[in-house]
Design a protein around this motif. Structure first.
Motif, PDB file in Angstrom:
ATOM      1  N   THR A 145       0.833  -1.197   0.000  1.00 24.50           N
ATOM      2  CA  THR A 145       0.000   0.000   0.000  1.00 24.50           C
ATOM      3  C   THR A 145       0.870   1.249   0.000  1.00 24.50           C
ATOM      4  N   PHE A 146       0.579   2.188  -0.891  1.00 23.19           N
ATOM      5  CA  PHE A 146       1.167   3.517  -0.797  1.00 23.19           C
ATOM      6  C   PHE A 146       0.319   4.507  -1.589  1.00 23.19           C
ATOM      7  N   MET A 147       0.870   5.678  -1.911  1.00 25.31           N
ATOM      8  CA  MET A 147       0.070   6.810  -2.383  1.00 25.31           C
ATOM      9  C   MET A 147      -0.494   6.595  -3.785  1.00 25.31           C
ATOM     10  N   GLY A 148      -1.751   7.032  -3.969  1.00 25.96           N
ATOM     11  CA  GLY A 148      -2.454   6.781  -5.217  1.00 25.96           C
ATOM     12  C   GLY A 148      -1.916   7.533  -6.410  1.00 25.96           C
ATOM     13  N   ASP A 149      -1.392   8.744  -6.214  1.00 17.46           N
ATOM     14  CA  ASP A 149      -0.936   9.507  -7.369  1.00 17.46           C
ATOM     15  C   ASP A 149       0.350   8.952  -7.953  1.00 17.46           C
ATOM     16  N   GLY A 150       1.046   8.082  -7.205  1.00 16.28           N
ATOM     17  CA  GLY A 150       2.253   7.449  -7.718  1.00 16.28           C
ATOM     18  C   GLY A 150       2.009   6.137  -8.434  1.00 16.28           C
ATOM     19  N   MET A 151       0.772   5.663  -8.446  1.00 17.74           N
ATOM     20  CA  MET A 151       0.481   4.344  -8.983  1.00 17.74           C
ATOM     21  C   MET A 151       0.686   4.200 -10.495  1.00 17.74           C
ATOM     22  N   PRO A 152       0.419   5.199 -11.335  1.00 19.12           N
ATOM     23  CA  PRO A 152       0.594   4.965 -12.780  1.00 19.12           C
ATOM     24  C   PRO A 152       1.998   4.487 -13.136  1.00 19.12           C
ATOM     25  N   ALA A 153       3.020   5.132 -12.592  1.00 20.53           N
ATOM     26  CA  ALA A 153       4.388   4.726 -12.891  1.00 20.53           C
ATOM     27  C   ALA A 153       4.728   3.398 -12.230  1.00 20.53           C
ATOM     28  N   VAL A 412     -18.892  10.132  -9.861  1.00 22.48           N
ATOM     29  CA  VAL A 412     -17.601  10.705 -10.250  1.00 22.48           C
ATOM     30  C   VAL A 412     -16.486   9.774  -9.783  1.00 22.48           C
ATOM     31  N   ASP A 413     -15.706   9.276 -10.714  1.00 24.02           N
ATOM     32  CA  ASP A 413     -14.593   8.393 -10.384  1.00 24.02           C
ATOM     33  C   ASP A 413     -13.381   9.264 -10.054  1.00 24.02           C
ATOM     34  N   ARG A 414     -13.241   9.583  -8.774  1.00 19.37           N
ATOM     35  CA  ARG A 414     -12.166  10.475  -8.340  1.00 19.37           C
ATOM     36  C   ARG A 414     -10.793   9.871  -8.577  1.00 19.37           C
ATOM     37  N   TYR A 415     -10.685   8.569  -8.327  1.00 20.27           N
ATOM     38  CA  TYR A 415      -9.362   7.987  -8.480  1.00 20.27           C
ATOM     39  C   TYR A 415      -8.955   7.899  -9.953  1.00 20.27           C
ATOM     40  N   LYS A 416      -9.902   7.709 -10.833  1.00 15.30           N
ATOM     41  CA  LYS A 416      -9.581   7.709 -12.262  1.00 15.30           C
ATOM     42  C   LYS A 416      -9.011   9.065 -12.666  1.00 15.30           C
ATOM     43  N   ALA A 417      -9.614  10.149 -12.159  1.00 10.71           N
ATOM     44  CA  ALA A 417      -9.105  11.488 -12.460  1.00 10.71           C
ATOM     45  C   ALA A 417      -7.685  11.659 -11.949  1.00 10.71           C
ATOM     46  N   VAL A 418      -7.419  11.166 -10.737  1.00  8.54           N
ATOM     47  CA  VAL A 418      -6.078  11.265 -10.158  1.00  8.54           C
ATOM     48  C   VAL A 418      -5.085  10.433 -10.962  1.00  8.54           C
ATOM     49  N   TYR A 419      -5.444   9.190 -11.208  1.00 11.32           N
ATOM     50  CA  TYR A 419      -4.558   8.258 -11.910  1.00 11.32           C
ATOM     51  C   TYR A 419      -4.169   8.807 -13.285  1.00 11.32           C
ATOM     52  N   ASN A 420      -5.152   9.275 -14.049  1.00 14.87           N
ATOM     53  CA  ASN A 420      -4.868   9.773 -15.390  1.00 14.87           C
ATOM     54  C   ASN A 420      -4.145  11.116 -15.363  1.00 14.87           C
ATOM     55  N   THR A 421      -4.507  11.975 -14.415  1.00 17.07           N
ATOM     56  CA  THR A 421      -3.853  13.280 -14.314  1.00 17.07           C
ATOM     57  C   THR A 421      -2.356  13.130 -14.093  1.00 17.07           C
ATOM     58  N   PHE A 422      -1.980  12.303 -13.120  1.00 15.46           N
ATOM     59  CA  PHE A 422      -0.569  12.206 -12.778  1.00 15.46           C
ATOM     60  C   PHE A 422       0.184  11.231 -13.687  1.00 15.46           C
ATOM     61  N   GLY A 423      -0.519  10.289 -14.280  1.00 14.69           N
ATOM     62  CA  GLY A 423       0.113   9.483 -15.312  1.00 14.69           C
ATOM     63  C   GLY A 423       0.488  10.336 -16.511  1.00 14.69           C
ATOM     64  N   PHE A 437       1.613   4.794 -19.894  1.00 10.23           N
ATOM     65  CA  PHE A 437       1.406   4.124 -18.608  1.00 10.23           C
ATOM     66  C   PHE A 437       0.214   3.172 -18.697  1.00 10.23           C
ATOM     67  N   LEU A 438       0.186   2.215 -17.785  1.00  8.03           N
ATOM     68  CA  LEU A 438      -0.865   1.194 -17.770  1.00  8.03           C
ATOM     69  C   LEU A 438      -2.236   1.853 -17.670  1.00  8.03           C
ATOM     70  N   PRO A 439      -3.163   1.547 -18.579  1.00  7.02           N
ATOM     71  CA  PRO A 439      -4.490   2.175 -18.533  1.00  7.02           C
ATOM     72  C   PRO A 439      -5.211   1.898 -17.214  1.00  7.02           C
ATOM     73  N   TYR A 440      -5.974   2.875 -16.783  1.00  5.04           N
ATOM     74  CA  TYR A 440      -6.709   2.775 -15.517  1.00  5.04           C
ATOM     75  C   TYR A 440      -7.588   1.530 -15.474  1.00  5.04           C
ATOM     76  N   GLU A 441      -8.253   1.232 -16.580  1.00  5.23           N
ATOM     77  CA  GLU A 441      -9.183   0.102 -16.606  1.00  5.23           C
ATOM     78  C   GLU A 441      -8.470  -1.231 -16.396  1.00  5.23           C
ATOM     79  N   LYS A 442      -7.189  -1.311 -16.764  1.00  2.00           N
ATOM     80  CA  LYS A 442      -6.415  -2.521 -16.527  1.00  2.00           C
ATOM     81  C   LYS A 442      -5.809  -2.534 -15.129  1.00  2.00           C
ATOM     82  N   ALA A 443      -5.640  -1.350 -14.556  1.00  2.00           N
ATOM     83  CA  ALA A 443      -4.961  -1.251 -13.270  1.00  2.00           C
ATOM     84  C   ALA A 443      -5.889  -1.506 -12.092  1.00  2.00           C
ATOM     85  N   VAL A 444      -7.155  -1.135 -12.214  1.00  2.00           N
ATOM     86  CA  VAL A 444      -8.087  -1.143 -11.073  1.00  2.00           C
ATOM     87  C   VAL A 444      -9.203  -2.153 -11.308  1.00  2.00           C
TER      88      VAL A 444
END
Length: 588
Positions: A145-153, A412-423, A437-444
């Motif tokens: 477990t760690f921070m969500g905005d770092g997950m795309p990389a 509203v999918d807040r995490y999708k917005a975060v994931y794509n924004t920082f990816g 980066f790995l698409p959100y739909e494959k990651a979650v």
């Protein structure tokens, strides 16, 4: 995240990892060698602390005891960085290992927490587990477990590492998010940066590069239309420059001690062969780094934080897909337990204090009073007498979890917005390192949470964290103008501008703690009798679009100013073109 003392804690881009003969993708070490031009990274009242989630005749559950549980449940090793957003996880487990009478005990789970601040080691451990699990289905499960905005990389690197094992052994983010940073991760800078963000141009911010806290800086810069120089070996006077820190205590220490270094000077996007000396003007850090800045030198205030960018840094958990599907009931029971724990911690001080005690045992740092103090967050005066905000985290109940992934009432999918924004930010900043980066739909995989919501409606009684907005913005955190195309003389938005409006929507979702101002402006051609109503209608049209996407009415204000506030000379066509704009402000 509070008190991350180990040097690799919460790093966004992953360093080289060697584990069980597998060489990880060399993110952190493969920094761009060529000089890239500085980048305009693009648009991407501090809210009160969350209210008690349970109301009325809420029942406080008995606190777990110290005795180790013996339930024969599923064995799991769960690696976590030292971070207060996990208070509900501390409560649910009852201790470093599941204790008798805890919520995880009742869910027939046998969970052992391990403090692991090094994300490289986290990756290596999960890769090793995937290899073990393929040959031994009884192997103890591993979660990280760690921070969500770092997950795309992180997910992109991890997915590549696991490719040889096949599709079933790919990583997935399972929706057991149970909290978020709510202020303690921040960028600190001089007060003049708050007065006018352009004062940060030509200045240097120190932090661990490609990290969640640097992400805060990147978003703030993008929201203000400021360029960022991604190369830490050069200096660009027309951009914000980054200084690399070894760890998150080294970052504030460089500011405190007056650190300087030589850089190659860039002019018009090219190196000049001339050296210049730069120092530290701002700091990207978290508790206790912010405390060190305030007590040892002072002079810096919060420029932007996760209390403003309130959706940015939720905690997210990764599992191996095959293990997760084999243990679907365990994961759903885990979500139920964490949802109950979130309500308890938010609603009862005894539960919150208990979580602080477990945190002390797990992290082996400070004491329970320390963790509790910085979980709540405080405002203090620094050594120079400036008011500073320190600490701040929040935990989730089931409604908050649903809202995070777009399964709540507003969809509203807040995490999708975060994931794509920082990816997308990382791709823009470091295209040679991260071309995609790995698409959100494959990651979650939301299916676990969807099942819990469907089967446990009684857990939705808890009040979700809700941002409260003033009637109007009185202090801007960021401001940027956009060329949104309208039909001539009309407030009808041209379809070509929808993509830009979607980016503004995602930026507002990430910055859920801030109110969004939509301000229409025209050039000086024509009378105010025409221009003011037209600019108002266009601002309202943008607002209407964002409301349909899912933003709340209370988060948006729309105003039309006509030609009252030009930003360029109206005597030229180029100037008039700049003045015909929609300004987006994020403010308090």
């Amino acid at each position: 995240m509070a008190l991350k003392l180990k040097p690799a804690g919460k790093v966004l881009i992953i360093a080289a990892v060697v584990a069980t003969g597998i060489l990880a993708v060399r993110w952190y070490q493969n920094r761009p060698k060529d000089v890239n031009g500085s980048i305009e990274v693009g648009k991407v009242a501090l809210p009160d602390a969350p209210e008690a989630s349970l109301q009325g005749n809420a029942v406080q559950l008995p606190l777990p005891g110290d005795e180790q549980a013996v339930n024969g449940g599923t064995a799991i090793t769960w690696e976590r960085m030292a971070w207060n957003s996990q208070f509900s996880g501390m409560y649910a487990n009852g201790g470093v290992r599941t204790t008798k009478g805890s919520l995880f005990d009742k869910a027939h789970l046998d969970v052992t927490y391990i403090r692991q601040d090094d994300c490289n080691k986290q990756m290596a451990d999960l890769v090793k587990f995937a290899n073990d699990y393929k040959t031994n289905p009884n192997a103890t499960g591993v979660l990280i477990t760690f921070m969500g905005d770092g997950m795309p990389a992180f997910m992109t690197s991890l997915a590549k590492e696991l490719e040889p094992l096949g599709a079933e052994y790919q990583p997935i983010i399972i929706p057991v998010t149970h909290g978020k940073s709510f202020g303690e991760d921040q960028v600190m800078g001089p007060q003049t940066w708050k007065q006018d963000p352009k004062n940060a141009i030509g200045k240097c911010v120190v932090g661990v590069l490609r990290d969640g806290d640097i992400n805060i800086l990147l978003k703030w810069a993008g929201d203000n239309g400021l360029k960022v120089n991604p190369d830490e070996t050069t200096y660009d006077g027309n951009a914000i420059n980054l200084i690399a820190a070894n760890d998150f205590l080294d970052a504030p220490n460089k500011y405190i001690t007056g650190y300087t270094e030589k850089r190659k000077l860039i002019v018009n996007g090219k190196t000049t062969g001339t050296d210049t000396t730069v120092g530290v003007d701002g700091v990207a850090t978290w508790t206790p780094g912010d405390v060190n800045v305030a007590t040892k030198k002072g002079g810096l205030v919060t420029i932007a934080s996760t209390k403003q960018y309130a959706s940015q840094m939720s905690n997210q958990t990764i599992a191996i897909k095959r293990w997760a599907n084999d243990h679907r009931t365990d994961i759903e029971n885990m979500i139920v337990a964490l949802a109950q724990a979130g309500d308890q911690v938010r609603s009862f001080n005894d539960a919150k204090k208990f979580s602080a005690e477990v945190s002390t045992k797990l992290y082996q740092e400070q004491n329970a009073d320390y963790w509790l103090k910085y979980y709540n967050g405080i405002e203090e005066k620094d050594i120079q007498g400036l008011k500073v905000n320190l600490g701040g985290s929040a935990v989730f109940n089931l409604n908050d979890m649903a809202n995070t992934y777009g399964l709540g009432d507003d969809k509203v999918d807040r995490y999708k917005a975060v994931y794509n924004t920082f990816g997308n930010l990382m791709v823009k900043m470091y295209p040679s390192i991260l071309p995609s980066f790995l698409p959100y739909e494959k990651a979650v995989d939301k299916s676990f949470l969807f099942s819990v919501i469907s089967n446990h409606p009684e857990l939705l009684q808890g009040k979700a964290i809700e941002a409260k907005y003033a009637d109007q913005i009185t202090a801007a955190v960021s401001s940027r103008s956009y060329k949104i195309e309208f039909e001539t003389g009309s407030a009808n938005i041209k379809p070509g501008s929808y993509k830009l409006l979607d980016e503004i929507f995602e930026s507002a979702v990430v910055a859920e703690g801030l109110k969004l101002g939509v301000y229409g402006h025209t050039d000086n051609q024509g009378s105010n009798d025409i221009n003011v109503p037209l600019s108002q209608k266009r601002a309202e049209a943008v607002k209407s679009y964002l409301l349909k996407k899912g933003l709340k009415q209370s988060q948006i204000e729309a105003k039309g100013y006509g030609s009252e506030k030009p930003i360029a000379d109206n005597s030229t066509e180029g100037g008039r073109s700049k003045n015909r704009r929609v300004e987006i402000v994020l403010g308090e």
